[in-house]
Each structure stands twice: as C-alpha cells, then as structure tokens.
Design an enzyme around this catalytic site. Structure first.
Site, PDB file in Angstrom:
ATOM      1  N   GLU A 174      43.628  40.852  43.246  1.00 60.81           N
ATOM      2  CA  GLU A 174      42.689  39.821  42.795  1.00 60.81           C
ATOM      3  C   GLU A 174      41.315  40.402  42.499  1.00 60.81           C
ATOM      4  O   GLU A 174      40.679  40.069  41.504  1.00 60.81           O
ATOM      5  CB  GLU A 174      42.586  38.699  43.829  1.00 60.81           C
ATOM      6  CG  GLU A 174      43.751  37.730  43.826  1.00 60.81           C
ATOM      7  CD  GLU A 174      45.002  38.271  44.511  1.00 60.81           C
ATOM      8  OE1 GLU A 174      44.927  39.366  45.101  1.00 60.81           O
ATOM      9  OE2 GLU A 174      46.051  37.592  44.465  1.00 60.81           O
ATOM     10  N   HIS A 180      48.430  28.974  52.632  1.00 63.28           N
ATOM     11  CA  HIS A 180      48.660  28.607  51.241  1.00 63.28           C
ATOM     12  C   HIS A 180      48.251  27.174  50.938  1.00 63.28           C
ATOM     13  O   HIS A 180      48.698  26.592  49.952  1.00 63.28           O
ATOM     14  CB  HIS A 180      50.144  28.794  50.876  1.00 63.28           C
ATOM     15  CG  HIS A 180      50.583  30.224  50.899  1.00 63.28           C
ATOM     16  ND1 HIS A 180      50.835  30.884  52.068  1.00 63.28           N
ATOM     17  CD2 HIS A 180      50.772  31.114  49.905  1.00 63.28           C
ATOM     18  CE1 HIS A 180      51.192  32.126  51.803  1.00 63.28           C
ATOM     19  NE2 HIS A 180      51.148  32.300  50.489  1.00 63.28           N
TER      20      HIS A 180
END
Lengths: 81, 332, 425
Positions: free
Chosen positions: B65, B134
């Site tokens: 990322e 998540h």
C-alpha cells in the site's frame, strides 16, 4: 348475645381492620389471619375491638387458640356476661 | 436508450460506470491497486475494465500500500489523474504516511507550487462478519487531516457522480465506499452527471429531530425515521456526504428547525466525527437546543466476528428509534 | 421570599400529582406544617413546609403533575421582605444556593442542607431553546413544571403553558392529557379537574407502585453489593419480660413482640452507626438521627416503608403508638413527606406468616436492611445442656461499599445484647 349476633360483631370488626375483605365468606374452620391476610398489628386491633364491643378481654396466652370462627365464637359466648 | 428512461444500477455498477466515464473523458486518468485488473477488483468494482482499457490504464499492483499510494502521488505530481484503489480502509493504515505526510502536506510545504490531484478509493465499514481487522470505519479519522477531502457517498447517485468531481479537484480526495452498500440498487437517469462534493443533503424532512448521518448509517436512520413516523415523530434525516470539509450550514439550519440532534456514526464515539459535529452544534446552535445532543456510535471494542455480537456493537435501526423516542420524550 | 418546591419523596420519584392544597394564600405556616397532599407512585402524602412565613402565591393547581424541584408556591418569609421575584430565584445556581446557606440563620440552614442534599438543592433545568422561547413569550419559568428528563423544562412545556394560559377560562382540564374519562359525569360534579385525576390515580395506583418498587429494587440489586449475615437470637428473656409487662396492661396498651425488636435495632444502630445512613455519590453518609423505616405490606399488594423518626429516643409505648399510627395512616392515606423520605435504615418483619429467614433487598440509598423471621421453639444447646427456646432468626443485608462484614457482625451482636436485657429497652 346469640351466636349470630357475635358473628355479626366479629365481621364488623374484621371489616374495619381489612376493608378490602369480605369476612362473611369465611368458612367456620378457615384460619382467619391467613385468609384475610391479617398481621400481628391487625390481630391486636381485632382483640381490642372484641374488648370494646363485647367487654371480653382476651389474655395474650389465649391468642394462639383463636384462629377460626368455630374457635372464637364459643370462646366469646362462654365469656359474655 | 433515451434520456427519460431510468436505469437500474447497483452501487458497485455506479462506481464502475463512474470510473469508465472518467477514463473515457480524460486520458490522464488511470486505475491502480491490488487485484483491480485481472481479478476485477476485490469487490468486483473494476470487473471488465481491464478488457476495455488495457493493462497500462488498469494496473495491478503488488501488495504494498505504501508503495503504490506513493506511486500514485508521484503520478499526480507528474500531471496524471490517478485513481488509486486501496482494498479497504484497514489496509490504508500501511499507506497512512503517504496519505497524511505526503499527499495532504505537499501543497502547503511546497509553498503552493505542487497540487496532488490524486483520488484514493477504499472500502470501509463493518457488518459483514469479517472481524476486527477488516471492519473498521476510519473515515472520521482521515477527516481530521487538513489538506485532504473525505467523501462518503451513501446513495447510488453519489457513487456515480462524486468521482468525476473528485478527479477535477486539484487536491487529494479520499472516497470511502461502505462495502455493505455495493449490492444496493438505485434508479438513475442515464445522463446522470457529476454531483457536488461540498454540500450535505436532507434525505427526509421532519420537524421533531435532526438525525445526522452518512454512508450505511444513513439507511438505518431512514428506516428508523419510517418507524418513528408511525408513532407521530417526524425525524429529519441528513446525509453528510462529505466529512471534510464538513458542511455545517445544513445541519445547523436543520437543528434550528427541529431543536434536537442525534448523530448516527458507525465510527467509535471517542474523538470521532460525531464528536466534532456535536461540538459544532454546541458552538453554533446552543440556544436552539431543546435537549442535549446525543450520539449513537459503534461500541468501543474491536468489532467482533460473531454475528450477534457484531450486530450488537453497530448502530441499528431499533436503537436509533429508541434513542429518538427518549430524546423527543413527552413531545406533543 | 422562599419557594416551596415539589419535594422528592423517594430516590426514584420524578413527579407527583397535586391532590389538594391544605393552605391558601395569606395563611401563616410554620416549619413541619403539612401544606398540600400529593399523590406519588406510592401513596397520597401530606407534604410539609420547612419555612416560617405567609403563603404569598399558589402556583400549582390540583390535578397537575409537578416535577420534583418545580416551584409549587411562594412563601413570604420574615427574613426575606425585600421583594425578590421568583424567577430571579429560579435562575440561581446550586453553588449560589449553598453559598447563601452559609449566611442564613440556623433554622433556614436546616432547610437548605437536609438529610438528602441532592434533592432539595436541585436547580430547575431548562433547555436553552425553552429558555429562549420563555423569554420571547414572557413566560415565568418558575411557574412551569418540566416534563423532560430529570424534570427539565423543554420547549413543549413552555408552549403548553402559553396555550393553557390562553384557553384557561374555557376548560380547566389538567395540563397533562390523561386518557378520556366520562366527560358528562365529571362535569356534573362540582370541581371538574380533581375527580378525573383521582380516578386515574386510583386506577393506575397499583401499576405505579409496582413500577416504583421495581425501579428501587432493580437499582438496589444493580448498584448495591449486598452482603448478608444472620444470627439466631434467643428470645426467651425478651418474651418472658414482655408477657409479664402485658399482663399488667389493659389490652389497648399491650405491646407486640416486634416493638422490642425495633427498639433493639435502634439501640444497636447507636452502637454501630455505620449501618444507619446513606451511600450517595460514592460517599458514605452516616446519619445522626435514627429514623427507622418499617415495611408495611398492603393487602392489595405492594409495600410502603414509612419512617419512625428518632426511634432510638422513643420508649416501647411510644414506639407501639407510633407504629400503630403509621400502619393506620399507611393503609388509609395521610403519610407525611418527612415520614416518606427520612428513613435512614429499614426493618422488615415477615414472621407473621411463618417465614424463618429474610434475605432483604436494601432500599437505596440506604445501606442496610434488617429482617426478622418467625419466633419458633427450637432446640438450643447451652453450657452442655439442651433446652427448648423461642428462637428468632435476625438477618442483616448491608451495602458492602459502606461497611464490611465485621461491622455487620458487631451490629448483630449488639442487637442480641440489647434483647437479652429487655428491661433496659
């Protein structure tokens, strides 16, 4: 005072102590304190009522013997002058 | 297809169509992220785009990322209009340095020389049994940072229309798409154009309380308003749409009419966007308030995996309705 | 000037319905005079005044529901002749009230700092919007009863007031809309508002009392870490002494066995004062006065625990009279506000029906409850000998935040000691 009159006075006193109740539905052998949900203060007031209305002073030692109408009525009638 | 026929679209398709349109309109636009190409996107948003636009404009990246968000910033500085997809907000933490220290700060630190016209999209929110790592809702957290804009499209229309406006913005824009909304359907006119990204919207009018919300919580608030209406309580429901900059005029005006405010926010309450909104109401609409401002947020725990616990931790329709009833109290 | 406010008659009370005023404007009142009758969830209570003076204005009307802390009347006191408007007084904050408390004469101070301070010092809560509305419409906030959380005045309360002011000549209905009662019937009778409210109160009385008990008991079990101790008491000497005493008395003056128990508890609380008082705001507040709440069950269900004030200072005859009087008034109505609020500890006696052991639930914010079961003849071993004695199980339920088991044990020990010397009771 005949039995009926005594019963009438008893009902009157009970009605004063427990206005929500209907003492006339009491069966002769029913335990009055339990049926009408009467506590020790009410019971004392009941005996005070008998003293005032009929002149019968119930000694403390006799409290335990007087639980039902069939016990109370003869007890009283034998002591009314 | 003629202009007056409404088109049924899912939220997912709306985002995809928005990307497709942007790619067609401006060849500086490209999409970059994990699995966006051959796999079609983790949430299938970019499905089919690789076939249409080819691998130079639909670029699969490594699982890094920090790396690919940094590359996006570089591309933006170099004149491109990158759309960077970070799979979910949870993973954006790995890119937080790029977003906060670089993208958000460059214009300021370069003395106004370098804008960073990047758009970063990411999925957010809980409620799908994906457990704590998540399921986070950190958009309110990003809204703390000056130098970026934070959008949270709730409706299909906004999912379709916000992207182009974001791409036209000269500065970094983060778009948070609640993953629970991807399958939601809406009717749109086929010629739907871009929408503004600086105004909140009143999604339901009411006079008794202002429920201020955004993203998936908006629909829970609207459902609660429906229930409350049957009991004679008319709730006004506000969709914030943009968390930074915050359009306070809309909710302050609303509170001035309803005199009560409830903020429904899937984020945690401590140090949250809901706290910010509550503060602004207190600062600017104190004398309008007929009851303390209340907030309904997620329980302050890492979101549980077990369904019943997760449901209990998130704001729910019945909780919103109950809280409103308490606040409106002996109303009428 | 002093305001007479709706008192809190229990930690769970939010509002009361004014049944009637016992005074009218111009009447002179002194401390502890009953001035009004208020219907709470529990009972119709005569509420008392703690100021000397003359009733200046009556603000609340019979039938009206009034939040705790809302002003019901204004009293012209001897001290406060300088005309101070009630509204100004309303806007005072709590700290100001307390600061004033420091400079007022001793008698006034007692009113400002009563046994449960959180209640009387409560300021009127007004929402910012309601305050603005009231200013715009020139409404005196001190005349409004709030219906919001904690009795806060909200915009609807202000709006309702301005609405009723306008429509008052036409219809004198109670301000809170209650369910429809037969209109024609109530209009034929002289005062229209009160009977409807009374009927409503009577109908919902049971539910309301159940709710009040539910709130208090749930709070108790939620907040109070109870500990329980029990002790078998040999009642031989007490009962023997009582029997000989009662023989000397006419039936009217006989003393019931529960009376020495009450006296014993009061004296034991003098020895162990930690069990007598409250736990409020994370603080243990020991009460000097021993006001003993005595649980009285109502035949139709529910219970009330009015207080025998200063029970430790009363002799057995006085206690017997006090209890008899409380029972009559509890069952017929007519309890006074101080009797409802001032209990510092509670005693419950379930022996009449044969219960052996009582595990009580403390009435918050009190910190102890003493339970008595039935006195029964039981085997009792002493000095290597077995005998039959009248035995009573006394239990103590106490708040572990306020005291520990050791104190509780000391209390039961003291109780036992006092009951073994009945002539000193």
């Amino acid at each position: 005072m005949n039995e009926n009159e005594i019963k009438h006075v008893i009902f009157k006193i009970l009605k004063r102590i427990a206005p929500e109740s209907d003492p006339s539905t009491l069966a002769p052998d029913e335990n009055i304190r339990k049926t009408l949900d009467i506590d020790s203060f009410d019971a004392l007031n009941f005996f005070i009522g008998l003293d005032e209305e009929m002149g019968v002073t119930v000694p403390e030692s006799d409290y335990g013997k007087l639980n039902t109408l069939s016990e109370i009525i003869p007890y009283l009638s034998s002591r009314i002058g | 297809m003629t202009n007056d026929v409404m088109q049924k679209l899912t939220y997912r398709e709306a985002v995809r169509e928005a990307i497709r349109e942007a790619m067609k309109k401006d060849d500086r636009v490209f999409l970059m992220g994990e699995d966006v190409g051959r796999y079609g996107g983790c949430f299938a948003v970019s499905k089919g785009l690789l076939e249409d636009f080819g691998p130079t404009r639909i670029r699969d990246t490594p699982l890094s990322e920090s790396g690919f968000v940094g590359a996006g910033i570089g591309a933006a500085l170099g004149g491109m209009r990158p759309i960077v997809e970070v799979m979910t907000v949870n993973f954006s933490l790995l890119a937080a340095d790029q977003i906060i220290n670089n993208a958000a700060a460059y214009l300021h630190m370069s003395g106004g020389l370098f804008n960073v016209p990047i758009v970063i999209r990411m999925a957010t929110g809980g409620g799908r049994q994906l457990a704590a790592q998540h399921s986070r809702s950190l958009e309110g957290w990003y809204a703390h940072i000056p130098g970026i804009k934070v959008l949270s499209p709730a409706t299909v229309e906004d999912a379709r229309g916000m992207l182009w406006t974001a791409l036209e913005d000269p500065d970094p824009v983060l778009i948070f798409e609640n993953a629970g909304l991807y399958n939601m359907e809406g009717m749109l006119p086929p010629d739907i154009g871009p929408v503004d990204i600086d105004k909140a919207r009143i999604r339901r009018e009411g006079k008794d309380i202002s429920i201020i919300s955004y993203s998936a919580s908006l629909f829970k608030s609207l459902d609660a308003a429906e229930i409350l209406a049957k009991e004679g309580i008319e709730a006004e429901v506000i969709d914030l749409r943009t968390l930074r900059p915050l359009d306070e005029t809309t909710f302050l005006d609303s509170v001035a009419r309803t005199h009560r405010a409830l903020i429904v926010d899937e984020g945690w309450r401590s140090g949250s966007i809901s706290a910010e909104i509550s503060s602004r109401i207190m600062e600017s609409a104190f004398y309008e308030l007929d009851a303390p401002v209340e907030r309904l947020c997620s329980a302050e725990v890492p979101l549980p995996y077990a369904r019943h616990l997760e449901e209990a931790a998130l704001p729910q329709v019945n909780k919103i309705a109950a809280l409103v009833k308490k606040m409106v109290g002996t109303h009428g | 000037m002093a305001e007479f406010r709706m008192p809190s008659l229990g930690s769970d009370m939010l509002e009361g319905t004014l049944v009637e005023w016992l005074v009218k404007p111009g009447d002179r009142v002194k401390r502890r005079d009953a001035v009004a009758v208020v219907e709470t969830d529990k009972a119709a209570i005569e509420i008392e005044v703690y100021e000397e003076g003359i009733i200046e204005t009556i603000l609340a009307q019979p039938g009206q529901k009034i939040a705790v802390g809302a002003i019901m009347a204004v009293i012209r006191t001897e001290a406060g002749k300088k005309a101070e408007t009630p509204e100004k007084a309303t806007l005072k904050d709590a700290s100001q009230l307390l600061a004033e408390g420091a400079s007022v004469p001793a008698e006034d101070k007692e009113k400002k700092l009563p046994s449960i301070p959180e209640v009387e010092a409560r300021r009127i809560k007004v929402s910012p919007y309601a305050r603005r509305l009231a200013a715009e419409r020139s409404v005196d906030l001190s005349t409004i009863a709030g219906t919001g959380p904690d009795g806060a005045i909200g915009a609807t309360d202000v709006e309702r007031t301005t609405a009723t002011v306008i429509t008052q000549p036409a219809e004198k209905a109670p301000p809170t809309p209650i369910e429809e009662t037969p209109r024609e019937a109530s209009q034929k009778e002289a005062p229209p508002a009160a009977p409807a409210a009374e009927r409503h109160a009577a109908k919902d009385y049971q539910t309301a009392m159940r709710r009040a008990i539910a709130a208090a008991m749930a709070r108790s079990k939620r907040e109070i870490p109870h500990y329980y101790l029990q002790m078998r008491l040999d009642m031989s000497s007490t009962l023997r002494w009582l029997e000989s005493e009662n023989l000397k008395r006419p039936i009217k003056n006989r003393i019931l066995p529960v009376v020495p128990l009450i006296k014993g508890v009061s004296l034991a609380l003098r020895d162990v004062p930690e069990l007598n008082g409250y736990w409020i705001d994370d603080r243990h507040q020991i009460s000097e006065a021993i006001n003993l709440g005595f649980v009285i069950a109502l035949r139709q269900g529910g219970l009330i625990a009015p207080a025998i004030l200063n029970a430790d200072e009363k002799c057995l005859d006085e206690l017997m009279d006090a209890m008899r009087d409380l029972i009559v008034r509890t069952r017929s109505g007519g309890l006074r506000s101080s009797e409802m609020t001032d209990a510092t500890v509670t005693v419950t006696n379930l022996g009449d029906l044969g219960v052996e052991t009582v595990y009580g639930v403390i009435y918050p914010p009190q910190v102890a409850l003493i339970g008595f079961g039935k006195t029964m003849e039981q085997p009792w071993a002493e000095n290597g000998m077995l005998g039959v004695r009248p035995i009573l199980m006394a239990t103590l339920a106490a708040d572990h935040r306020a005291t520990d088991g050791h104190r509780g044990a000391q209390f039961l020990d003291a109780l036992n000691r006092h009951l073994q010397e009945p002539s000193n009771l």
